[in-house]
Design a protein around this motif. Structure first.
Motif, PDB file in Angstrom:
ATOM      1  N   ALA A  10       0.824  -1.203   0.000  1.00 21.92           N
ATOM      2  CA  ALA A  10       0.000   0.000   0.000  1.00 21.92           C
ATOM      3  C   ALA A  10       0.860   1.256   0.000  1.00 21.92           C
ATOM      4  CB  ALA A  10      -0.933  -0.004   1.210  1.00 21.92           C
ATOM      5  N   LEU A  15      -3.145   3.162  -2.387  1.00 21.65           N
ATOM      6  CA  LEU A  15      -4.296   2.390  -1.913  1.00 21.65           C
ATOM      7  C   LEU A  15      -5.237   1.995  -3.035  1.00 21.65           C
ATOM      8  CD1 LEU A  15      -5.147   4.247   1.406  1.00 21.65           C
ATOM      9  CD2 LEU A  15      -4.076   2.030   1.115  1.00 21.65           C
ATOM     10  N   GLY A  16      -5.269   2.776  -4.116  1.00 22.79           N
ATOM     11  CA  GLY A  16      -6.144   2.435  -5.238  1.00 22.79           C
ATOM     12  C   GLY A  16      -5.752   1.104  -5.872  1.00 22.79           C
ATOM     13  N   LEU A  18      -3.968  -1.270  -4.447  1.00 26.81           N
ATOM     14  CA  LEU A  18      -4.169  -2.337  -3.475  1.00 26.81           C
ATOM     15  C   LEU A  18      -5.639  -2.748  -3.427  1.00 26.81           C
ATOM     16  CD1 LEU A  18      -2.994  -4.102  -1.202  1.00 26.81           C
ATOM     17  CD2 LEU A  18      -3.598  -2.270   0.363  1.00 26.81           C
ATOM     18  N   GLY A  19      -6.537  -1.764  -3.422  1.00 30.12           N
ATOM     19  CA  GLY A  19      -7.969  -2.069  -3.414  1.00 30.12           C
ATOM     20  C   GLY A  19      -8.417  -2.774  -4.675  1.00 30.12           C
ATOM     21  N   ALA A  20      -7.864  -2.351  -5.822  1.00 26.33           N
ATOM     22  CA  ALA A  20      -8.215  -3.003  -7.082  1.00 26.33           C
ATOM     23  C   ALA A  20      -7.714  -4.438  -7.109  1.00 26.33           C
ATOM     24  CB  ALA A  20      -7.638  -2.225  -8.254  1.00 26.33           C
ATOM     25  N   THR A  21      -6.539  -4.674  -6.557  1.00 22.84           N
ATOM     26  CA  THR A  21      -5.997  -6.032  -6.507  1.00 22.84           C
ATOM     27  C   THR A  21      -6.841  -6.932  -5.611  1.00 22.84           C
ATOM     28  OG1 THR A  21      -3.793  -5.112  -6.823  1.00 22.84           O
ATOM     29  CG2 THR A  21      -3.923  -7.370  -6.004  1.00 22.84           C
ATOM     30  N   ILE A  22      -7.214  -6.420  -4.463  1.00 24.12           N
ATOM     31  CA  ILE A  22      -8.069  -7.202  -3.559  1.00 24.12           C
ATOM     32  C   ILE A  22      -9.428  -7.452  -4.201  1.00 24.12           C
ATOM     33  CG2 ILE A  22      -9.296  -7.124  -1.351  1.00 24.12           C
ATOM     34  CD1 ILE A  22      -6.833  -5.691  -0.211  1.00 24.12           C
ATOM     35  N   GLY A  23      -9.976  -6.443  -4.882  1.00 20.14           N
ATOM     36  CA  GLY A  23     -11.264  -6.617  -5.561  1.00 20.14           C
ATOM     37  C   GLY A  23     -11.205  -7.668  -6.657  1.00 20.14           C
ATOM     38  N   CYS A  78     -11.667  -3.776 -12.135  1.00 17.04           N
ATOM     39  CA  CYS A  78     -10.620  -3.610 -11.127  1.00 17.04           C
ATOM     40  C   CYS A  78      -9.286  -3.257 -11.775  1.00 17.04           C
ATOM     41  CB  CYS A  78     -10.485  -4.877 -10.279  1.00 17.04           C
ATOM     42  SG  CYS A  78     -11.849  -5.144  -9.143  1.00 17.04           S
TER      43      CYS A  78
END
Length: 84
Positions: A10, A15-16, A18-23, A78
């Protein structure tokens, strides 16, 4: 340990991303679980009514394709968000 790796990712990538990867990961896991549930239910239905095998198989393939299409759409969204 996983938390420290996620925090390092992150900090370096934002954070964008990281969030896209988790999504994208959650979309792939959800699709796998959904298709597994479809296959399980289809096998149980075929075991209960063997004369309806063709209809059950056709419906199973159509629903699996719809689930896979929705998951692919989610993963593409994502990745598009991550590249902005």
């Amino acid at each position: 340990m996983l938390l420290s790796i996620l925090l390092q990712a992150a900090a370096g990538a934002g954070l964008g991303k990281l969030g896209a990867t988790i999504g994208a990961g959650l979309a792939a896991i959800g699709a796998g679980l959904g298709i597994g549930k479809i296959g399980s239910s289809a096998m149980e239905s075929i075991a209960r009514q063997p004369e309806s095998t063709g209809d059950i198989r056709m419906n199973m393939i159509i629903i699996a394709a719809l689930v896979e299409g929705a998951a692919l759409f989610a993963i593409v969204v994502c990745f598009l968000v991550a590249n902005q």
